[in-house]
Scaffold this motif. Structure first.
Motif, PDB file in Angstrom:
ATOM      1  N   ALA A  14     -33.006 -27.094 -18.311  1.00 26.31           N
ATOM      2  CA  ALA A  14     -32.264 -26.459 -19.402  1.00 26.31           C
ATOM      3  C   ALA A  14     -30.941 -27.161 -19.675  1.00 26.31           C
ATOM      4  N   ASP A  15     -30.189 -27.508 -18.631  1.00 31.62           N
ATOM      5  CA  ASP A  15     -28.900 -28.168 -18.857  1.00 31.62           C
ATOM      6  C   ASP A  15     -29.068 -29.524 -19.522  1.00 31.62           C
ATOM      7  N   LYS A  16     -30.110 -30.232 -19.154  1.00 32.56           N
ATOM      8  CA  LYS A  16     -30.355 -31.548 -19.735  1.00 32.56           C
ATOM      9  C   LYS A  16     -30.779 -31.428 -21.200  1.00 32.56           C
ATOM     10  N   TRP A  17     -31.592 -30.430 -21.513  1.00 30.22           N
ATOM     11  CA  TRP A  17     -32.016 -30.244 -22.904  1.00 30.22           C
ATOM     12  C   TRP A  17     -30.826 -29.865 -23.778  1.00 30.22           C
ATOM     13  N   LEU A  18     -29.971 -28.950 -23.311  1.00 30.21           N
ATOM     14  CA  LEU A  18     -28.795 -28.541 -24.079  1.00 30.21           C
ATOM     15  C   LEU A  18     -27.858 -29.717 -24.331  1.00 30.21           C
ATOM     16  N   TRP A  19     -27.736 -30.599 -23.359  1.00 31.99           N
ATOM     17  CA  TRP A  19     -26.918 -31.791 -23.508  1.00 31.99           C
ATOM     18  C   TRP A  19     -27.550 -32.759 -24.501  1.00 31.99           C
ATOM     19  N   ALA A  20     -28.859 -32.983 -24.379  1.00 32.59           N
ATOM     20  CA  ALA A  20     -29.553 -33.914 -25.275  1.00 32.59           C
ATOM     21  C   ALA A  20     -29.582 -33.396 -26.710  1.00 32.59           C
ATOM     22  N   ALA A  21     -29.657 -32.072 -26.883  1.00 33.63           N
ATOM     23  CA  ALA A  21     -29.678 -31.483 -28.220  1.00 33.63           C
ATOM     24  C   ALA A  21     -28.271 -31.342 -28.796  1.00 33.63           C
ATOM     25  N   ARG A  22     -27.266 -31.770 -28.041  1.00 29.99           N
ATOM     26  CA  ARG A  22     -25.869 -31.821 -28.478  1.00 29.99           C
ATOM     27  C   ARG A  22     -25.229 -30.459 -28.711  1.00 29.99           C
ATOM     28  N   PHE A  23     -25.614 -29.467 -27.929  1.00 34.26           N
ATOM     29  CA  PHE A  23     -24.906 -28.192 -27.964  1.00 34.26           C
ATOM     30  C   PHE A  23     -23.664 -28.262 -27.089  1.00 34.26           C
ATOM     31  N   PHE A  24     -23.693 -29.136 -26.069  1.00 31.10           N
ATOM     32  CA  PHE A  24     -22.566 -29.326 -25.173  1.00 31.10           C
ATOM     33  C   PHE A  24     -22.330 -30.814 -24.978  1.00 31.10           C
ATOM     34  N   LYS A  25     -21.074 -31.200 -24.751  1.00 32.02           N
ATOM     35  CA  LYS A  25     -20.733 -32.618 -24.628  1.00 32.02           C
ATOM     36  C   LYS A  25     -21.195 -33.222 -23.311  1.00 32.02           C
ATOM     37  N   THR A  26     -21.244 -32.420 -22.260  1.00 31.87           N
ATOM     38  CA  THR A  26     -21.664 -32.933 -20.956  1.00 31.87           C
ATOM     39  C   THR A  26     -22.675 -31.978 -20.334  1.00 31.87           C
ATOM     40  N   ARG A  27     -23.441 -32.504 -19.385  1.00 27.30           N
ATOM     41  CA  ARG A  27     -24.394 -31.650 -18.680  1.00 27.30           C
ATOM     42  C   ARG A  27     -23.665 -30.622 -17.833  1.00 27.30           C
ATOM     43  N   SER A  28     -22.511 -30.982 -17.302  1.00 32.02           N
ATOM     44  CA  SER A  28     -21.785 -30.027 -16.469  1.00 32.02           C
ATOM     45  C   SER A  28     -21.280 -28.858 -17.317  1.00 32.02           C
ATOM     46  N   LEU A  29     -20.867 -29.105 -18.563  1.00 36.86           N
ATOM     47  CA  LEU A  29     -20.478 -27.999 -19.447  1.00 36.86           C
ATOM     48  C   LEU A  29     -21.672 -27.123 -19.772  1.00 36.86           C
ATOM     49  N   ALA A  30     -22.834 -27.744 -19.982  1.00 38.16           N
ATOM     50  CA  ALA A  30     -24.058 -26.988 -20.247  1.00 38.16           C
ATOM     51  C   ALA A  30     -24.418 -26.135 -19.032  1.00 38.16           C
ATOM     52  N   ALA A  31     -24.320 -26.709 -17.847  1.00 33.35           N
ATOM     53  CA  ALA A  31     -24.633 -25.974 -16.620  1.00 33.35           C
ATOM     54  C   ALA A  31     -23.662 -24.813 -16.415  1.00 33.35           C
ATOM     55  N   GLU A  32     -22.387 -25.046 -16.728  1.00 32.87           N
ATOM     56  CA  GLU A  32     -21.380 -23.994 -16.595  1.00 32.87           C
ATOM     57  C   GLU A  32     -21.670 -22.837 -17.549  1.00 32.87           C
ATOM     58  N   ALA A  33     -22.090 -23.159 -18.768  1.00 30.36           N
ATOM     59  CA  ALA A  33     -22.434 -22.118 -19.740  1.00 30.36           C
ATOM     60  C   ALA A  33     -23.652 -21.326 -19.280  1.00 30.36           C
ATOM     61  N   ILE A  34     -24.617 -22.007 -18.695  1.00 31.29           N
ATOM     62  CA  ILE A  34     -25.818 -21.317 -18.196  1.00 31.29           C
ATOM     63  C   ILE A  34     -25.435 -20.374 -17.060  1.00 31.29           C
ATOM     64  N   ARG A  35     -24.621 -20.858 -16.127  1.00 31.54           N
ATOM     65  CA  ARG A  35     -24.198 -20.019 -15.002  1.00 31.54           C
ATOM     66  C   ARG A  35     -23.401 -18.810 -15.467  1.00 31.54           C
ATOM     67  N   ALA A  36     -22.647 -18.967 -16.549  1.00 37.71           N
ATOM     68  CA  ALA A  36     -21.831 -17.864 -17.075  1.00 37.71           C
ATOM     69  C   ALA A  36     -22.667 -16.880 -17.885  1.00 37.71           C
ATOM     70  N   GLY A  37     -23.950 -17.157 -18.082  1.00 35.90           N
ATOM     71  CA  GLY A  37     -24.825 -16.250 -18.816  1.00 35.90           C
ATOM     72  C   GLY A  37     -24.767 -16.433 -20.320  1.00 35.90           C
ATOM     73  N   HIS A  38     -24.296 -17.587 -20.789  1.00 38.10           N
ATOM     74  CA  HIS A  38     -24.177 -17.834 -22.221  1.00 38.10           C
ATOM     75  C   HIS A  38     -25.440 -18.438 -22.819  1.00 38.10           C
ATOM     76  N   VAL A  39     -26.469 -18.641 -21.988  1.00 38.55           N
ATOM     77  CA  VAL A  39     -27.735 -19.194 -22.471  1.00 38.55           C
ATOM     78  C   VAL A  39     -28.860 -18.298 -21.968  1.00 38.55           C
ATOM     79  N   LYS A  40     -29.743 -17.928 -22.896  1.00 35.31           N
ATOM     80  CA  LYS A  40     -30.906 -17.112 -22.531  1.00 35.31           C
ATOM     81  C   LYS A  40     -32.166 -17.801 -23.025  1.00 35.31           C
ATOM     82  N   LEU A  41     -33.198 -17.746 -22.211  1.00 32.86           N
ATOM     83  CA  LEU A  41     -34.487 -18.330 -22.551  1.00 32.86           C
ATOM     84  C   LEU A  41     -35.465 -17.193 -22.792  1.00 32.86           C
TER      85      LEU A  41
END
Length: 134
Positions: A14-41
């Protein structure tokens, strides 16, 4: 020698897809958003390593903007924005919600949103006078 032919991806973190789709600038920001509950599948909270597949639906809160997108494709490399937008399709409800929020913020902007940079000398004096009075 031609480059090796890569097999099509069936799933991607999920973090890699969010980064590749350009929702977040870095994978670590994407991972942080996922951990914070800002992403739902598909309506459920996920962990960073959860696999995303084509056909899934993601709810993403990037900054103060909520996106609801259907995953159309997978790419493990970050490509230009025009190619990244082909990885997903935003739902019509999400698009209308984002446009309504943008219109509302244009009509009633957040106080201080027009301020840029450091305060001027005059503004700094006014701030000090205001703070000393309280």
């Amino acid at each position: 020698m031609p480059p090796p032919i890569r097999a099509p991806l069936l799933a991607l973190r999920a973090d890699k897809w969010l980064w590749a789709a350009r929702f977040f600038k870095t994978r670590s920001l994407a991972a942080e958003a996922i951990r914070a509950g800002h992403v739902k599948l598909n309506g459920n909270a996920i962990k960073v390593a959860r696999e995303v597949r084509a056909g899934n639906q993601l709810e993403i809160m990037a900054g103060d903007v909520w996106w609801t997108v259907d995953v159309l494709g997978l790419n493990d490399q970050r490509r230009p924005a025009s190619e990244a937008q082909q990885l997903y399709e935003e739902t019509s409800e999400s698009r209308t919600r984002r446009e309504a929020r943008k219109d509302a913020s244009r009509l009633a902007p957040v106080p201080g949103s027009d301020l840029r940079g450091r305060p001027t000398k005059k503004a700094r004096r006014q701030i000090h006078r205001f703070n000393e009075g309280h």
